[in-house]
Design a protein around this motif. Structure first.
Motif, PDB file in Angstrom:
ATOM      1  N   SER A  73       0.801  -1.228   0.000  1.00  0.00           N
ATOM      2  CA  SER A  73       0.000   0.000   0.000  1.00  0.00           C
ATOM      3  C   SER A  73       0.832   1.276   0.000  1.00  0.00           C
ATOM      4  N   LEU A  74       2.145   1.147   0.113  1.00  0.00           N
ATOM      5  CA  LEU A  74       3.043   2.311   0.125  1.00  0.00           C
ATOM      6  C   LEU A  74       2.693   3.305   1.238  1.00  0.00           C
ATOM      7  N   ILE A  75       2.361   2.742   2.413  1.00  0.00           N
ATOM      8  CA  ILE A  75       2.092   3.603   3.566  1.00  0.00           C
ATOM      9  C   ILE A  75       3.209   3.450   4.602  1.00  0.00           C
ATOM     10  N   LYS A  76       3.529   2.205   4.949  1.00  0.00           N
ATOM     11  CA  LYS A  76       4.558   1.965   5.960  1.00  0.00           C
ATOM     12  C   LYS A  76       5.937   2.245   5.347  1.00  0.00           C
ATOM     13  N   PRO A  77       6.698   3.191   5.939  1.00  0.00           N
ATOM     14  CA  PRO A  77       8.003   3.529   5.359  1.00  0.00           C
ATOM     15  C   PRO A  77       9.030   2.420   5.555  1.00  0.00           C
ATOM     16  N   ARG A  78      10.101   2.502   4.760  1.00  0.00           N
ATOM     17  CA  ARG A  78      11.242   1.619   4.941  1.00  0.00           C
ATOM     18  C   ARG A  78      11.927   1.952   6.265  1.00  0.00           C
ATOM     19  N   ALA A  79      13.035   1.271   6.569  1.00  0.00           N
ATOM     20  CA  ALA A  79      13.760   1.456   7.829  1.00  0.00           C
ATOM     21  C   ALA A  79      13.918   2.935   8.172  1.00  0.00           C
ATOM     22  N   PHE A  80      13.699   3.254   9.442  1.00  0.00           N
ATOM     23  CA  PHE A  80      13.700   4.638   9.930  1.00  0.00           C
ATOM     24  C   PHE A  80      14.943   5.413   9.484  1.00  0.00           C
ATOM     25  N   LYS A  81      16.113   4.781   9.633  1.00  0.00           N
ATOM     26  CA  LYS A  81      17.365   5.474   9.313  1.00  0.00           C
ATOM     27  C   LYS A  81      17.424   5.901   7.849  1.00  0.00           C
ATOM     28  N   LYS A  82      16.893   5.039   6.974  1.00  0.00           N
ATOM     29  CA  LYS A  82      16.902   5.349   5.543  1.00  0.00           C
ATOM     30  C   LYS A  82      15.833   6.388   5.199  1.00  0.00           C
ATOM     31  N   SER A  83      14.688   6.280   5.866  1.00  0.00           N
ATOM     32  CA  SER A  83      13.542   7.116   5.501  1.00  0.00           C
ATOM     33  C   SER A  83      13.587   8.506   6.114  1.00  0.00           C
ATOM     34  N   PHE A  84      14.087   8.578   7.357  1.00  0.00           N
ATOM     35  CA  PHE A  84      13.956   9.817   8.124  1.00  0.00           C
ATOM     36  C   PHE A  84      14.464  11.063   7.389  1.00  0.00           C
ATOM     37  N   PRO A  85      15.670  11.015   6.774  1.00  0.00           N
ATOM     38  CA  PRO A  85      16.154  12.234   6.093  1.00  0.00           C
ATOM     39  C   PRO A  85      15.195  12.727   5.012  1.00  0.00           C
ATOM     40  N   TRP A  86      14.523  11.797   4.328  1.00  0.00           N
ATOM     41  CA  TRP A  86      13.629  12.186   3.233  1.00  0.00           C
ATOM     42  C   TRP A  86      12.306  12.726   3.770  1.00  0.00           C
ATOM     43  N   PHE A  87      11.863  12.211   4.917  1.00  0.00           N
ATOM     44  CA  PHE A  87      10.689  12.793   5.580  1.00  0.00           C
ATOM     45  C   PHE A  87      10.996  14.224   6.030  1.00  0.00           C
ATOM     46  N   LEU A  88      12.191  14.405   6.577  1.00  0.00           N
ATOM     47  CA  LEU A  88      12.603  15.731   7.038  1.00  0.00           C
ATOM     48  C   LEU A  88      12.680  16.697   5.852  1.00  0.00           C
ATOM     49  N   LEU A  89      13.246  16.215   4.754  1.00  0.00           N
ATOM     50  CA  LEU A  89      13.331  17.037   3.543  1.00  0.00           C
ATOM     51  C   LEU A  89      11.928  17.431   3.063  1.00  0.00           C
ATOM     52  N   ALA A  90      11.022  16.452   3.036  1.00  0.00           N
ATOM     53  CA  ALA A  90       9.650  16.715   2.586  1.00  0.00           C
ATOM     54  C   ALA A  90       8.995  17.769   3.473  1.00  0.00           C
ATOM     55  N   TRP A  91       9.291  17.695   4.763  1.00  0.00           N
ATOM     56  CA  TRP A  91       8.692  18.600   5.745  1.00  0.00           C
ATOM     57  C   TRP A  91       9.185  20.037   5.567  1.00  0.00           C
ATOM     58  N   LEU A  92      10.508  20.207   5.374  1.00  0.00           N
ATOM     59  CA  LEU A  92      11.107  21.542   5.431  1.00  0.00           C
ATOM     60  C   LEU A  92      11.384  22.168   4.070  1.00  0.00           C
ATOM     61  N   ALA A  93      11.656  21.329   3.063  1.00  0.00           N
ATOM     62  CA  ALA A  93      12.074  21.876   1.765  1.00  0.00           C
ATOM     63  C   ALA A  93      11.040  22.803   1.115  1.00  0.00           C
ATOM     64  N   PRO A  94       9.731  22.480   1.146  1.00  0.00           N
ATOM     65  CA  PRO A  94       8.786  23.377   0.457  1.00  0.00           C
ATOM     66  C   PRO A  94       8.867  24.832   0.924  1.00  0.00           C
ATOM     67  N   ALA A  95       8.962  25.072   2.233  1.00  0.00           N
ATOM     68  CA  ALA A  95       9.047  26.448   2.729  1.00  0.00           C
ATOM     69  C   ALA A  95      10.353  27.105   2.289  1.00  0.00           C
ATOM     70  N   VAL A  96      11.448  26.333   2.356  1.00  0.00           N
ATOM     71  CA  VAL A  96      12.752  26.876   1.956  1.00  0.00           C
ATOM     72  C   VAL A  96      12.751  27.214   0.463  1.00  0.00           C
ATOM     73  N   LEU A  97      12.263  26.298  -0.354  1.00  0.00           N
ATOM     74  CA  LEU A  97      12.276  26.508  -1.808  1.00  0.00           C
ATOM     75  C   LEU A  97      11.313  27.620  -2.225  1.00  0.00           C
ATOM     76  N   ALA A  98      10.162  27.695  -1.551  1.00  0.00           N
ATOM     77  CA  ALA A  98       9.211  28.773  -1.844  1.00  0.00           C
ATOM     78  C   ALA A  98       9.833  30.123  -1.515  1.00  0.00           C
ATOM     79  N   THR A  99      10.589  30.174  -0.410  1.00  0.00           N
ATOM     80  CA  THR A  99      11.241  31.422   0.015  1.00  0.00           C
ATOM     81  C   THR A  99      12.346  31.823  -0.964  1.00  0.00           C
ATOM     82  N   ILE A 100      13.146  30.843  -1.397  1.00  0.00           N
ATOM     83  CA  ILE A 100      14.214  31.143  -2.363  1.00  0.00           C
ATOM     84  C   ILE A 100      13.602  31.662  -3.670  1.00  0.00           C
TER      85      ILE A 100
END
Length: 327
Positions: A73-100
């Motif tokens: 179903s593509l809901i449960k993420p892969r291992a936390f260590k692998k996934s976490f940086p990309w979740f963080l990027l998804a969370w913060l990048a839109p505001a940063v990129l919109a501002t730039i």
């Protein structure tokens, strides 16, 4: 049958488009054009927002009627260590990129830059005065500035229900299904254009690009297809890297929460085709660059054989009962 994936894609798209467009022409249009009187603007926003749940409904219906069940179903993420940086990027990048992007726009059009948010504050004060309350300028300006970090931190969580309604469909089902049938670059372009066209009735109604521009509504629908292709690459990328459409939903929620913020600093409110909003080619320029790099990286990984595209549902020719029989 050997071509079940294509059949499932077609059913998903048919169900999602028929439900969404039927709802928009049948319910949203009459309300938005004043055919149904006495509905407050807030309710109209909710009515429009409800359309975001139809892609998820499309996935539910497709998985049920094609006997696919809810495997992969593509809901449960892969291992936390692998996934976490990309979740963080998804969370913060839109505001940063919109501002730039907004920064690039205001450098190009300095006469439209309004660091003290005068236009917005005046509008708010007029609205307050109409109800007989006066709000001091400093208070208002502080309230608006406080909203920005709050939007960045809380936006993705507050929006997760509606954005998951879209992303479980586009990135959690359509993208990996198309990816099983075509190369990654055409897959990204096709997903983006389909997602853009899905918005067409609302775009024609003025959503994102307004009304009365030259070439309405076709130019707005085309611009929306470009915008959705760019954003879709970014949301697909974090989905592929985490194995979870929740990463896309968080990125989409972050974008929705912050997308209007850059207009606060514009004298005119800008031009949705140009900027400072990310829907414009200048306002969205940082997103375009990141999407291009991500698309190149996906293409590079595909050539090297290291593109680990998650699989949605079941492969060709298999229904829910089949694996037991085969094992």
């Amino acid at each position: 049958g050997g071509n079940t994936i294509m059949k499932r894609i077609v059913i998903f798209l048919a169900v999602t488009f028929i439900l969404t467009w039927g709802y928009e022409f049948g319910v949203v249009y009459p309300i938005a054009t004043g055919g149904i009187a006495g509905i407050p603007p807030v309710a109209t926003q909710f009515v429009i927002g409800a359309a975001m749940f139809f892609p998820a409904l499309g996935v539910l219906i497709t998985r049920l009627i094609t006997g696919e069940g809810f495997k992969n179903s593509l809901i449960k993420p892969r291992a936390f260590k692998k996934s976490f940086p990309w979740f963080l990027l998804a969370w913060l990048a839109p505001a940063v990129l919109a501002t730039i992007g907004a920064g690039v726009y205001f450098l190009a059009f300095p006469q439209d830059f309004d660091p003290s948010m005068t236009a917005m504050i005046t509008a708010q004060q007029q609205a307050a005065a109409a109800t007989g309350t006066g709000i001091p300028t400093e208070t208002l300006s502080l309230m608006m500035l406080v909203q920005l970090p709050v939007a960045v931190v809380l936006g993705p969580v507050l929006n997760i229900f509606t954005t998951f309604g879209e992303e479980w469909g586009w990135r959690g089902y359509l993208m990996p299904k198309l990816g099983a049938k075509m190369r990654i670059v055409p897959c990204m372009l096709a997903t983006g254009v389909i997602w853009g066209l899905w918005h067409a009735p609302l775009t024609a109604l003025g959503h994102n690009y307004g009304l009365g521009y030259p070439g309405w509504p076709v130019m707005g629908i085309l611009a929306m297809c470009v915008f959705c292709t760019v954003m879709g690459i970014i949301f697909s990328y974090v989905t592929i890297r985490t194995g979870s459409s929740l990463a896309a939903a968080i990125g989409h929620g972050a974008l929705n929460a912050f997308v209007a913020a850059t207009a606060l600093f514009s004298v005119t409110g800008g031009n949705p085709f140009v900027g400072p909003l990310s829907t414009g080619i200048v306002g969205g320029s940082a997103f375009v660059v990141v999407a291009a790099v991500m698309l190149w990286d996906l293409h590079r990984r595909e050539k090297a054989g290291s593109l680990d595209l998650p699989q949605a549902g079941l492969p060709d020719g298999i229904r829910k009962g089949d694996e037991k029989a085969a094992s």
